[in-house]
Design an enzyme around this catalytic site. Sequence first.
Site, PDB file in Angstrom:
ATOM      1  N   LYS A 185      -5.582   3.579  -4.173  1.00 16.11           N
ATOM      2  CA  LYS A 185      -4.344   3.804  -4.520  1.00 16.11           C
ATOM      3  C   LYS A 185      -3.947   3.431  -6.101  1.00 16.11           C
ATOM      4  CE  LYS A 185       0.344   2.187  -2.804  1.00 16.11           C
ATOM      5  NZ  LYS A 185       1.164   1.440  -1.959  1.00 16.11           N
ATOM      6  N   SER A 209       4.327   3.672   1.064  1.00 11.58           N
ATOM      7  CA  SER A 209       4.003   4.258  -0.354  1.00 11.58           C
ATOM      8  C   SER A 209       2.641   4.677  -0.539  1.00 11.58           C
ATOM      9  CB  SER A 209       4.402   3.326  -1.307  1.00 11.58           C
ATOM     10  OG  SER A 209       3.637   2.036  -1.099  1.00 11.58           O
ATOM     11  N   SER A 247       3.529  -0.346   3.660  1.00 10.28           N
ATOM     12  CA  SER A 247       3.039   0.813   2.982  1.00 10.28           C
ATOM     13  C   SER A 247       1.774   1.034   3.398  1.00 10.28           C
ATOM     14  CB  SER A 247       3.087   0.563   1.606  1.00 10.28           C
ATOM     15  OG  SER A 247       4.432   0.860   1.095  1.00 10.28           O
TER      16      SER A 247
HETATM   17  N1  GLN Z   1       9.054   1.067   2.211  1.00  7.98           N
HETATM   18  C1  GLN Z   1       9.126  -0.034   1.798  1.00  7.98           C
HETATM   19  C2  GLN Z   1       9.569  -0.049   0.489  1.00  7.98           C
HETATM   20  O1  GLN Z   1      10.101   0.793   0.098  1.00  7.98           O
HETATM   21  C3  GLN Z   1       7.845  -0.889   1.729  1.00  7.98           C
HETATM   22  C4  GLN Z   1       6.904  -0.570   0.526  1.00  7.98           C
HETATM   23  C5  GLN Z   1       5.478  -1.099   0.495  1.00  7.98           C
HETATM   24  O2  GLN Z   1       5.044  -1.486   1.465  1.00  7.98           O
HETATM   25  N2  GLN Z   1       5.012  -0.944  -0.677  1.00  7.98           N
HETATM   26  O3  GLN Z   1       9.846  -1.270  -0.026  1.00  7.98           O
END
Ligand code: GLN
Length: 491
Positions: A86, A161, A185
């Site tokens: 990532k 994400s 994420s």
């Molecule tokens: N969707 C969550 C956010 O927008 C979690 C994102 C993540 O785990 N990086 O913060």
Amino acid sequence: MSAGLHELSAKQALAGLRAGKFSSVELTRAYLERIEQHNPRLNAYLHVAAESALQAAAAADKQYAKAKRSKSAKLPALLGLPIAVKDVLAVAGMPATCGSRILENFVPSYTATSVQRLLDAGVVILGKTNTDEFAMGSSTENSAYGVTHNPWDETRVPGGSSGGSAAAVAARLAPVALGTDTGGSVRQPAAFCGLSGLKTTYGRVSRYGLVAFGSSLDTVGVLARDAADAGLILKVMGGYDPRDATTVEKTPKLEKPSGKSLKGLRIGVPKEYFIDGLSAEVENGVREAIRQLEALGAKAVPVSLPHTEYALPVYYIIAPAEASANLARFDGVRYGLRVAQDDLIEMFKRSRGAGFGPEVKRRIMIGSYALSAGYYDAYYGQAQKVRALIRRDFDNVFKKVDIIAAPSTPSTAFRIGAHGNDPLEMYLEDVFTLPANLAGVPGLCVCAGFDGQSLPIGLQMLGPHFADERLLAVAAAYQKVTDWHKQAPAL
Ligand code: GLN
């Protein structure tokens, strides 16, 4: 011999490499060819490191050949295995955009500990995968470099994400990939793409070289085709790192099931995770998976995590607060984009204004507000107190059960643009994943079937701190008797 190599799991690929059935160069080429063919549509990778990957693969092949000649069996655990990373994790010499314009030209000179340990074990890095900007989002739609498409239905999001990593593994553009999980994420994209996604216990894997979002929540995790593959990666990348003071020196060894039987395993089914808004198809899939676990000998009991409903508001105070502090470093001086101005403050403002996208700006503003004098106690301080209650819920439940089983997401993958105009709607996607991050406990999402539109359904399992291996063992038992995890999308 490269036909079909992409169909092998990481474990199978390593066995093939060791047995000399094919070379790492052949395996790596097979993936690079698939990336070339499908990535222009899917946009899973932001950067493909074809040249360095082939070099690393050739070096791995040499090591295999040498070991064969000298008949020494000692080879690095993951020698010659391709992986994707990532784009929020630093790999020296490769771009690390974090899905943001502000880091468009940033090439770190160092490598994240998690990645370095994998490199030391012999992996071949195929490239860097797409992400919501600074990992803020649930769909990869917040990436400055375009959305990633879900390989199961390209009109839908892969989740986020870590959506680029999930799409890459699901589409067989990588055998495994690293993701990060601050609020879901890894687990949510795993659910949307039919994968096994492990969010590790906070403190289990070093965050050194992971671009910080919410430092008390961030974890490095794995997106894999099955639990066994995720376990391979965790084993290598986990453990104490002097560069991350929150990693634990000795990982406690918790009891875990061995083999096929789950006899004696107690599974808590929290009522707060089966609520209005949960799709009936997801609920049915998850309940069926729990029945399957019971058929293997486990016992399911209802439990309650009474503060679950506060996880969402608490997370959306704490995560932006920490993000607002962490993102202060992107000022046009030290990294990436600079909009040159005569006045220094003006340069900061313009650089940040041009470099950050709307969701990141929104979070910086919410976070700065929540931390400002006069509001700190009312928002941030209060959120921390409620966070303690959420964590206590888990501590209490894990006195009675070994793991928790629940849905990963309220629905299966949604259409690109579906939540486009409403950030709050997007935040609701995370209701079932956020509590684990607030408590620091591990979570594993596995595919538990498909809905009427052939979209994957995710079962989420949670365990007490450092029960990562227990979750993997339960999932492995489940995956011995089911074959959801073997399904691949037709591209
Ligand atoms: N969707 C969550 C956010 O927008 C979690 C994102 C993540 O785990 N990086 O913060």
